[in-house]
Design an enzyme around this catalytic site. Sequence first.
Site, mmCIF file in Angstrom:
data_model
loop_
_atom_site.group_PDB
_atom_site.id
_atom_site.type_symbol
_atom_site.label_atom_id
_atom_site.label_comp_id
_atom_site.label_asym_id
_atom_site.label_seq_id
_atom_site.Cartn_x
_atom_site.Cartn_y
_atom_site.Cartn_z
ATOM 1 N N ARG A 31 0.943 -1.224 0.075
ATOM 2 C CA ARG A 31 0.081 0.088 -0.071
ATOM 3 C C ARG A 31 0.838 1.279 -0.137
ATOM 4 O O ARG A 31 0.501 2.204 -0.667
ATOM 5 C CB ARG A 31 -0.905 0.008 1.056
ATOM 6 C CG ARG A 31 -1.793 -0.957 1.514
ATOM 7 C CD ARG A 31 -3.116 -1.032 0.828
ATOM 8 N NE ARG A 31 -4.306 -2.008 1.200
ATOM 9 C CZ ARG A 31 -4.121 -3.136 0.510
ATOM 10 N NH1 ARG A 31 -3.821 -3.477 -0.775
ATOM 11 N NH2 ARG A 31 -5.181 -3.978 1.035
ATOM 12 N N GLU A 175 -14.447 -13.840 9.639
ATOM 13 C CA GLU A 175 -14.675 -13.316 8.257
ATOM 14 C C GLU A 175 -14.266 -14.203 7.091
ATOM 15 O O GLU A 175 -13.100 -14.573 6.820
ATOM 16 C CB GLU A 175 -13.279 -12.086 8.102
ATOM 17 C CG GLU A 175 -13.289 -11.461 6.861
ATOM 18 C CD GLU A 175 -12.141 -10.397 6.664
ATOM 19 O OE1 GLU A 175 -11.212 -10.254 7.366
ATOM 20 O OE2 GLU A 175 -12.039 -9.760 5.553
ATOM 21 N N LYS A 217 -17.992 -10.770 9.461
ATOM 22 C CA LYS A 217 -17.501 -9.986 8.387
ATOM 23 C C LYS A 217 -17.561 -10.607 7.234
ATOM 24 O O LYS A 217 -16.670 -11.142 6.594
ATOM 25 C CB LYS A 217 -16.173 -9.313 8.863
ATOM 26 C CG LYS A 217 -15.356 -8.433 7.937
ATOM 27 C CD LYS A 217 -14.306 -7.837 8.530
ATOM 28 C CE LYS A 217 -13.327 -7.154 7.364
ATOM 29 N NZ LYS A 217 -12.384 -6.163 7.891
ATOM 30 N N SER A 259 -14.632 -4.229 2.289
ATOM 31 C CA SER A 259 -14.901 -3.503 1.301
ATOM 32 C C SER A 259 -14.235 -4.294 0.021
ATOM 33 O O SER A 259 -14.660 -4.366 -1.169
ATOM 34 C CB SER A 259 -14.408 -2.173 1.235
ATOM 35 O OG SER A 259 -13.133 -1.948 1.569
ATOM 36 N N GLY A 260 -13.222 -5.136 0.079
ATOM 37 C CA GLY A 260 -12.811 -6.049 -0.805
ATOM 38 C C GLY A 260 -12.380 -5.786 -2.236
ATOM 39 O O GLY A 260 -12.611 -6.311 -2.921
ATOM 40 N N GLY A 261 -11.864 -4.484 -2.276
ATOM 41 C CA GLY A 261 -11.608 -3.948 -3.614
ATOM 42 C C GLY A 261 -12.481 -3.104 -4.215
ATOM 43 O O GLY A 261 -12.414 -2.686 -5.460
ATOM 44 N N ARG A 290 -9.481 -0.599 2.853
ATOM 45 C CA ARG A 290 -9.230 0.317 1.865
ATOM 46 C C ARG A 290 -10.271 1.333 1.447
ATOM 47 O O ARG A 290 -9.991 2.457 1.239
ATOM 48 C CB ARG A 290 -9.079 -0.279 0.430
ATOM 49 C CG ARG A 290 -7.812 -1.491 0.320
ATOM 50 C CD ARG A 290 -7.843 -2.418 -0.648
ATOM 51 N NE ARG A 290 -8.459 -3.564 -0.372
ATOM 52 C CZ ARG A 290 -8.773 -4.565 -0.798
ATOM 53 N NH1 ARG A 290 -8.147 -4.766 -2.170
ATOM 54 N NH2 ARG A 290 -9.265 -5.550 -0.180
#
Length: 336
Positions: A31, A175, A217, A259-261, A290
């Site tokens: 990142r 998750e 999650k 949010s996964g992208g 993210r």
Amino acid sequence: MTELHKIALQILSNGKGILAADESTATMTKRLESVNVHSDENNRLLFRQTLFSSSSMSKYIGGVILYDETIRQLTSNGKTIPELIKSSGSLVGIKVDTGAKILAGSKDEKITEGLDGLRERLNDYYELGARFTKWRGVYLISDKYPSKLSISSNAHALARYAALVQESRMVPIIEPEVLMDGNHTVKDCLIKTSEVISKCYEELELNKVDLKGTILKPNMILPGKKSSEKISNEEIAELTLECLKNNVPSSVPGIAFLSGGQTEIEATANLNQINIKNNTGFIMTYSYGRALQQSALKFWSKDINNVVGTQTIFDHRAKMCSLAAKGKWSKSFEIS
Ligand code: 13P
């Protein structure tokens, strides 16, 4: 109400959600390098400390998930990171899995590791101030994946993790992430995610986990990143709600999506629709990495000492997510 149930509600209630700042050093390095900042211990601390001391923490962030390095770090004014987070009324969480490795018996899929020695590590994290934890199982999706082996072994690991965490008086975030990568349809995502989640609850019940003291999650129900299928936020919300209503026991207090992208706006717009249509009885909120940090990181990278400017960006994003967690967000609130 049990202590664990209270912790779960404290994290999720009143339009609050979770800041997932638990990127491993390898992921955080990716990142930081993507915005041309050198990844060292100090820079990782500086960015995170900037977010954790922003004013939105007390209003919109019920809990922060940390990585092992961060939970042990001291801020520049001498407080520990857990002390800084707690001073805003937010709870400290910790990622306790040790990452996903190739699953023996399946060529491409992964199994999340970290059960060995977990009981002892949990005691240590509790002493450091953690009151909730995270473990991520990750699933490929295609015509042949996720395999039965991946579904059952990841569910088993998630359930054994959750039981140990509750024994240590903390709330486990469960998750199971079905990835967005691929060209699958939204219908495929619905079918496979339902299978994954339902297996997790089968194992959680077998392991005697008190579901009232847990948080789920999951991913939202979305078409694959490479799919050409066009689908509205309303349809995404309906399918996501259908999946959760049919597969999550009603004793679970709340659901905090990854949010996964998705872009920041997509993740906000979809969560908003989910809350407008929410007929499940579950709290529906965010546990974004993210989608809470991207713009702030980009801004910060231009001048890593601009604390106020970075916090302004983060505060806005957190406020938008919180409005979406109440179904009160509108695109017109966004600053372009
Ligand atoms: P994203 O919101 O960036 O998917 O991160 C959430 C998370 O904690 C993944 O494990």
